[in-house]
Design an enzyme around this catalytic site. Structure first.
Site, PDB file in Angstrom:
ATOM      1  N   ASP A  36       0.996  -1.335   0.159  1.00  0.00           N
ATOM      2  CA  ASP A  36      -0.426  -0.162   0.016  1.00  0.00           C
ATOM      3  C   ASP A  36       0.873   0.889   0.338  1.00  0.00           C
ATOM      4  O   ASP A  36       0.490   2.201  -0.137  1.00  0.00           O
ATOM      5  CB  ASP A  36      -1.348  -0.207   1.015  1.00  0.00           C
ATOM      6  N   GLU A  58       9.797 -11.137  -2.080  1.00  0.00           N
ATOM      7  CA  GLU A  58      10.739 -10.528  -1.897  1.00  0.00           C
ATOM      8  C   GLU A  58      12.289 -10.438  -1.716  1.00  0.00           C
ATOM      9  O   GLU A  58      12.674 -10.039  -2.445  1.00  0.00           O
ATOM     10  CB  GLU A  58      10.308  -9.169  -0.770  1.00  0.00           C
ATOM     11  N   HIS A 121       0.674   0.524  10.402  1.00  0.00           N
ATOM     12  CA  HIS A 121       1.063  -0.869   9.952  1.00  0.00           C
ATOM     13  C   HIS A 121       2.587  -0.687   9.297  1.00  0.00           C
ATOM     14  O   HIS A 121       2.332   0.138   8.757  1.00  0.00           O
ATOM     15  CB  HIS A 121       0.078  -1.850   9.049  1.00  0.00           C
ATOM     16  N   HIS A 122       2.906  -1.516   9.771  1.00  0.00           N
ATOM     17  CA  HIS A 122       4.290  -2.176   8.905  1.00  0.00           C
ATOM     18  C   HIS A 122       5.546  -1.853   9.477  1.00  0.00           C
ATOM     19  O   HIS A 122       6.564  -1.712   9.637  1.00  0.00           O
ATOM     20  CB  HIS A 122       4.244  -1.978   7.781  1.00  0.00           C
ATOM     21  N   GLY A 419      27.000 -17.056  -1.614  1.00  0.00           N
ATOM     22  CA  GLY A 419      26.597 -18.159  -1.591  1.00  0.00           C
ATOM     23  C   GLY A 419      25.406 -18.685  -0.776  1.00  0.00           C
ATOM     24  O   GLY A 419      25.139 -19.181  -0.135  1.00  0.00           O
ATOM     25  N   ASP A 449      18.273 -29.915  -6.028  1.00  0.00           N
ATOM     26  CA  ASP A 449      16.766 -29.833  -5.385  1.00  0.00           C
ATOM     27  C   ASP A 449      16.520 -29.210  -4.154  1.00  0.00           C
ATOM     28  O   ASP A 449      15.567 -28.666  -3.409  1.00  0.00           O
ATOM     29  CB  ASP A 449      16.372 -31.636  -4.639  1.00  0.00           C
ATOM     30  N   ASN A 476      19.813 -34.621  -6.355  1.00  0.00           N
ATOM     31  CA  ASN A 476      20.550 -36.065  -5.742  1.00  0.00           C
ATOM     32  C   ASN A 476      20.521 -36.256  -3.837  1.00  0.00           C
ATOM     33  O   ASN A 476      21.215 -36.125  -3.140  1.00  0.00           O
ATOM     34  CB  ASN A 476      22.060 -35.356  -5.737  1.00  0.00           C
ATOM     35  N   GLY A 478      19.453 -33.802  -1.794  1.00  0.00           N
ATOM     36  CA  GLY A 478      19.408 -32.885  -0.507  1.00  0.00           C
ATOM     37  C   GLY A 478      20.543 -31.909  -0.647  1.00  0.00           C
ATOM     38  O   GLY A 478      20.887 -31.984  -1.344  1.00  0.00           O
ATOM     39  N   GLU A 482      27.089 -29.054   2.351  1.00  0.00           N
ATOM     40  CA  GLU A 482      26.299 -28.934   3.766  1.00  0.00           C
ATOM     41  C   GLU A 482      27.496 -30.647   3.722  1.00  0.00           C
ATOM     42  O   GLU A 482      28.233 -31.001   5.353  1.00  0.00           O
ATOM     43  CB  GLU A 482      25.634 -28.900   4.187  1.00  0.00           C
TER      44      GLU A 482
END
Length: 571
Positions: A36, A58, A121-122, A419, A449, A476, A478, A482
């Site tokens: 708004d 966003e 608001h916001h 990253g 994925d 693959n 996941g 990591e």
């Protein structure tokens, strides 16, 4: 009537002035979401020659603006105060980190509401309307708060110029009661000055002489090109030097795509211990490495495994040149590179490695039908076309692409330093839109994925805009990078398996608008890459591929970088 307004020669609203300046610097599409506090401003986009994208959230819009800017040279995003702008800050921080010029326009409550500290608001409910712009200051090279129409034009001009020249995000607030205030439109007749100021002549000539001295004395000099050669618009001068000198030339992971890889003296990717075959020896045995626009981050150096002595280095940047241990501030690389190439003369040149897209013997001779990382990335290089836009997500794709030698004119997009997983899918939407605007036919995304699940909604925006990227989802199971750092079998590195090929239909693809594929073997890849409909540069279809690769497989460079990261985390 305001006397000041009555004296205007060519009155124009603040919003239209802002949007026409964006159009002037090359923006044609504006990303973001309505709210708004920005709705009235959005009414002025079309008349300014701009297209509204309208993203799914966003954060995605920020990633998309980043991708758009890497193809077009600058981008713009519009969000609303507080809730909207904060959702995009991760993407803006990434753009700041990686030197990407994005104009972030935030629709603000009226200046009256701000002065009165109204409980709107916001807001945080504390009457402080500066808190969010304060958050954006450290990740913006300029902050322009348009609270007075009298200085709005100069603040807009300053912000957009700084964004372009410094190649970093800027922040512009646009309060609701300022949007339609009239300002002098005659200013638009004078274009923004987007030229880099020349170096001081005597100083530049001295630095050029010093660089030439060491280049001529060296017995096996090499060139190493990094990301800031792209971001700070020094590629023309960089190629002058590469072609004139004939020196073996390498790129870093962040510099991938900066150099025409069809040149005979292109040697591959240097990333310390993660380098292409033969590259590490060629670079680290050199007695002079001329680096252009370097960013020596962990993933860009395969875990800080660079072995280049400062005594053997000449570093050229956007604001200084460093020769060995002597630094020359205020000397921009563009002018130095041009003059060095102009006055170079004959150098001692040793041939470097010649990368190719030959599949390794162990892979080509194997009867195993399983798609492996070592097999896929060289095979990809055989399929790519001139001027493709190639986007790789943080993870196996980012590291795997090191093994792909590009055809001429390929634009490579990745986020090696920041990253943020999920970046690539959002960036693909922006890049594909920008590519369409400039007449580039193919935009190709490679994402894991796990990463895809963060920003999958942007496939919806691609369909809405009738974009036709080729999207590879590396299935693959996941978060591979990591796993290699920590938690090999931990549940937190797993993701829910989706029916990825069903995504376009879920997001409303019209009949015939999207084509989906499931690829599980090397033979499937071969069939895909030789399918003329799939590879067609002028296709009007979004092509969506499930690419299945074993969970435990990863590029060697990723493995070594992850190992270094794990060691640092344990220190």
């Amino acid at each position: 009537m305001d006397v000041r307004t009555a004296e205007l020669k060519e009155p124009i609203t603040v919003a239209e002035y802002l949007f026409r300046r964006l159009h002037e610097v090359g923006v044609r599409s504006v990303h973001g979401l309505p709210g708004d506090y920005n709705l009235v401003a959005l009414d002025y986009l079309t008349n300014s020659g701009l297209r509204w994208v309208g993203n799914c959230n966003e954060l995605n819009a920020g990633y998309a603006a980043d991708g758009y800017a890497r193809v077009k040279g600058i981008a713009a995003i519009v969000t609303t105060f507080g809730v909207g702008e904060l959702s995009t800050l991760n993407a803006i921080a990434g753009a700041y980190s990686e030197y990407v010029p994005v104009v972030h326009i935030v629709g603000y409550p009226s200046t009256v509401s701000q002065r009165n500290g109204m409980l709107l608001h916001h807001t945080l409910g504390n009457g402080d309307y500066t808190v969010f712009s304060t958050m954006s200051r450290p990740i913006s090279c300029a902050v322009s708060l348009l609270n007075d129409p009298m200085d709005a034009a100069s603040l807009i001009d300053h912000a957009i110029s700084q964004c372009y020249l410094h190649s970093r995000p800027v922040y512009i607030s646009l309060p609701t009661d300022i949007v339609e205030k009239k300002i002098e439109g005659a200013r638009l007749k004078k274009s923004l000055d987007l030229e880099y100021p020349p170096n001081e002549g005597e100083k530049e000539d001295y630095v050029v002489a010093v660089v030439l001295k060491y280049l001529r004395e060296a017995t096996n000099p090499v060139i190493l090109v990094d990301a800031c050669a792209i971001r700070h618009r020094a590629l023309k001068e960089t190629h002058e030097l590469i072609k004139t000198s004939g020196l073996p030339t390498f790129v870093t992971p962040m510099g991938k795509g900066a150099v025409d890889e069809t040149l005979p003296n292109y040697g591959g990717v240097y990333a310390g211990s993660g380098s292409n075959a033969g590259v590490r020896k060629a670079v680290e045995s050199s007695d002079l490495v001329l680096t252009i626009g370097s960013i020596k981050s962990d993933f860009n150096t395969a875990g800080f495994t660079y072995r280049i002595s400062d005594l053997n280095s000449v570093d050229l940047h956007s604001s200084f040149v460093r020769v060995r241990y002597s630094e020359y501030p205020g000397v921009r690389m563009n002018g130095v590179l041009h003059k060095v190439a102009l006055h170079l003369g004959q150098l001692k040149v040793k041939a470097g490695p010649v990368p190719n897209n030959t599949i390794p013997d162990a892979e080509s001779k194997s009867s195993d039908p399983t798609i492996t990382q070592a097999w896929f990335w060289p095979r990809l290089g055989q399929w790519l076309c001139e001027n493709d836009v190639v986007i790789t997500e943080t993870g196996t794709a980012n590291f795997g692409i090191w093994e792909t030698r590009f055809p001429k004119g390929v634009t490579a997009i990745s986020q090696v330093l920041w990253g943020s997983i999920g970046y690539a899918t959002g960036a693909c939407q922006g890049a594909a839109l920008a590519a369409k605007e400039v007449g580039i036919n193919r935009t190709i995304l490679f994402t894991g994925d796990g990463s895809f699940q963060l920003t999958a909604q942007e496939v919806s925006t691609m369909l809405k805009l009738r974009l036709n990227p080729i999207i590879f989802i590396i299935c693959n199971k996941g978060y591979t990078i990591e796993r290699y750092i920590h938690g090999w079998d931990a549940g937190y590195n797993d993701v829910q398996e989706w029916d990825y090929k069903g995504i376009p239909a879920v997001f409303g693809a019209a009949k015939g608008q999207a084509q989906t594929y499931v690829v599980k073997s090397k033979e499937d890849v071969e069939k895909l890459f030789t399918d003329k409909d799939f590879s067609a540069p002028m296709s009007d279809k979004l092509r969506f591929v499930e690419l299945h690769i074993p969970r435990d497989d990863a590029p060697e460079a990723l493995k070594s970088t992850a190992e270094a990261a794990a060691k640092r985390n344990a220190e």
